[in-house]
Design an enzyme around this catalytic site. Sequence first.
Site, PDB file in Angstrom:
ATOM      1  N   GLU A  75       0.820  -1.210   0.000  1.00 48.40           N
ATOM      2  CA  GLU A  75       0.000   0.000   0.000  1.00 48.40           C
ATOM      3  C   GLU A  75       0.858   1.266   0.000  1.00 48.40           C
ATOM      4  O   GLU A  75       0.643   2.172  -0.793  1.00 48.40           O
ATOM      5  CB  GLU A  75      -0.924   0.013   1.233  1.00 48.40           C
ATOM      6  CG  GLU A  75      -1.671   1.331   1.371  1.00 48.40           C
ATOM      7  CD  GLU A  75      -2.766   1.325   2.420  1.00 48.40           C
ATOM      8  OE1 GLU A  75      -2.739   0.478   3.331  1.00 48.40           O
ATOM      9  OE2 GLU A  75      -3.655   2.188   2.309  1.00 48.40           O
ATOM     10  N   ASP A  96      -0.610  -4.986   3.209  1.00 50.75           N
ATOM     11  CA  ASP A  96      -1.109  -3.756   3.816  1.00 50.75           C
ATOM     12  C   ASP A  96      -0.494  -3.715   5.209  1.00 50.75           C
ATOM     13  O   ASP A  96      -0.837  -4.532   6.068  1.00 50.75           O
ATOM     14  CB  ASP A  96      -2.640  -3.757   3.888  1.00 50.75           C
ATOM     15  CG  ASP A  96      -3.166  -2.395   4.317  1.00 50.75           C
ATOM     16  OD1 ASP A  96      -2.377  -1.616   4.892  1.00 50.75           O
ATOM     17  OD2 ASP A  96      -4.347  -2.115   4.084  1.00 50.75           O
ATOM     18  N   ILE A  98      -0.671  -1.624   7.759  1.00 48.50           N
ATOM     19  CA  ILE A  98      -1.711  -1.455   8.783  1.00 48.50           C
ATOM     20  C   ILE A  98      -3.030  -1.296   8.046  1.00 48.50           C
ATOM     21  O   ILE A  98      -3.289  -0.247   7.431  1.00 48.50           O
ATOM     22  CB  ILE A  98      -1.475  -0.226   9.691  1.00 48.50           C
ATOM     23  CG1 ILE A  98      -0.123  -0.326  10.404  1.00 48.50           C
ATOM     24  CG2 ILE A  98      -2.611  -0.115  10.711  1.00 48.50           C
ATOM     25  CD1 ILE A  98       0.165   0.842  11.355  1.00 48.50           C
ATOM     26  N   ASP A  99      -3.838  -2.317   8.062  1.00 46.73           N
ATOM     27  CA  ASP A  99      -5.180  -2.168   7.508  1.00 46.73           C
ATOM     28  C   ASP A  99      -6.067  -1.777   8.688  1.00 46.73           C
ATOM     29  O   ASP A  99      -6.160  -2.506   9.681  1.00 46.73           O
ATOM     30  CB  ASP A  99      -5.668  -3.468   6.852  1.00 46.73           C
ATOM     31  CG  ASP A  99      -6.929  -3.194   6.058  1.00 46.73           C
ATOM     32  OD1 ASP A  99      -6.931  -2.250   5.253  1.00 46.73           O
ATOM     33  OD2 ASP A  99      -7.923  -3.906   6.274  1.00 46.73           O
ATOM     34  N   THR A 101      -5.955   1.918   9.348  1.00 46.40           N
ATOM     35  CA  THR A 101      -5.083   3.008   9.824  1.00 46.40           C
ATOM     36  C   THR A 101      -5.871   4.016  10.668  1.00 46.40           C
ATOM     37  O   THR A 101      -5.358   4.541  11.661  1.00 46.40           O
ATOM     38  CB  THR A 101      -4.395   3.707   8.625  1.00 46.40           C
ATOM     39  OG1 THR A 101      -3.684   2.720   7.885  1.00 46.40           O
ATOM     40  CG2 THR A 101      -3.419   4.775   9.077  1.00 46.40           C
ATOM     41  N   ASP A 225      -5.968  -4.489   0.727  1.00 46.71           N
ATOM     42  CA  ASP A 225      -6.936  -4.522   1.831  1.00 46.71           C
ATOM     43  C   ASP A 225      -7.640  -5.877   1.921  1.00 46.71           C
ATOM     44  O   ASP A 225      -8.013  -6.302   3.001  1.00 46.71           O
ATOM     45  CB  ASP A 225      -8.034  -3.461   1.637  1.00 46.71           C
ATOM     46  CG  ASP A 225      -7.517  -2.036   1.678  1.00 46.71           C
ATOM     47  OD1 ASP A 225      -6.783  -1.712   2.616  1.00 46.71           O
ATOM     48  OD2 ASP A 225      -7.868  -1.242   0.780  1.00 46.71           O
TER      49      ASP A 225
END
Length: 279
Positions: A75, A96, A98-99, A101, A225
Site C-alpha cells: 500500500e 497492507d 496497517i489495515d 489506519t 486490503d
Amino acid sequence: MPVEVLDHQLREYYTVALEVARKAGEVIKDAFKKEKTIDTKSSAADLVTVTDQAVEKMAFAFLKEKYPSHKFIGEETTAETGEKLQLTDDPTWIIDPIDGTTNFVHSIPEVCFSLGITVNKEPIIGVVYLPVLDQMYTAQKGQGAFLNGEKLKSSGQTDLKKAVVICEGGSSRDPDIVEKKLTNIHRLVTASHGIRSYGSAAANLCRVAQGAGDAYAEYGIHIWDFVAGMLIASEAGAVVKDPSGSEVDLMSRRVLAAATPSLATQLSDLLIHLDMGRD
Ligand code: LIP
C-alpha cells in the site's frame, strides 16, 4: 505458461508469512499506545502514519532478501511511487502494513497486518494479524482457515432478514460516492438484523470467516486490503464475489463476502454497485 510452485515451497512461504506478520505485529503493538505522526493521501480521511511506512519497509526488506525473484505490492510503496499496479503470474507478496489506519490513529484495537500471496494471480496464502488483540487469522488454499490455530467456519446464514452485514463508509469524500454509500447503508439497515463496521477490510473478511457477521461488502478498497482476508473467508466456507454477483476481480477495488450463495445473491440484488476505478 502458469507458474508452478511446489508443496514444500508453499509450506515455506506460509512459515515466512507468519514470521513477518509476527515481526510487523511487534512494531504495530509498540506504536499503538504512543503518539502518532499522521499524514493524508487521496482524501482528508485517507490516513497514513510513519508506522505504516516503517512496517512496510521492514517487511519488504525481509522478504526481498529471501525471495529476490518474487514480486511485491504494498500500500505505502504504491502511494509513494504512484505506479499503476501490475499483478502477474509470479509469486507476489501483497502487503497492507496497517489495515485499519484510522483505527490505529484513534487507538481502536482492530488494526491488522495483512499479507496475501498470489501465484498465477490467485490468492494461495492469506495471513491477517491483529497484534493488539493477538488474533492471527491464516489460510492456505484448499486447507481451511484458522484463528490462532482453531478452524473457522462462516455462519451458514441464508436469509438477509436474519443477517448482520458488515459495511464501511470508506475514505472517499466525493459527495456522489458518499450519497450512494449512504443509500446502500439505508437499504442494509432496513433489510437485515443490523450493520457493523470494524474499520478494516481485512478484519471484516476475517469476522465473516468466523461467523461474527454474516456478510460484508465494500466499494473503494484495494487489493492489499482484501486479498488475504478473502482467502480466509472463502476457506472458512463463505462465498467471495464481486458485489454485482460476478467472479471476484482482485483489481476492481470492491468485494463481497457472504456466508452462503443465497445471501450473496440477496445482497447483490439490494446494493447499488459503485464503480471506483481499477487498481
Ligand atoms: C481501510 C480499509 C477499510 C476502508 C477504509 C480504508 P487502510 O484501509 O481496510 O475497509 O473502509 O476506508 O481503505 O487505509 O486502513 O489500509
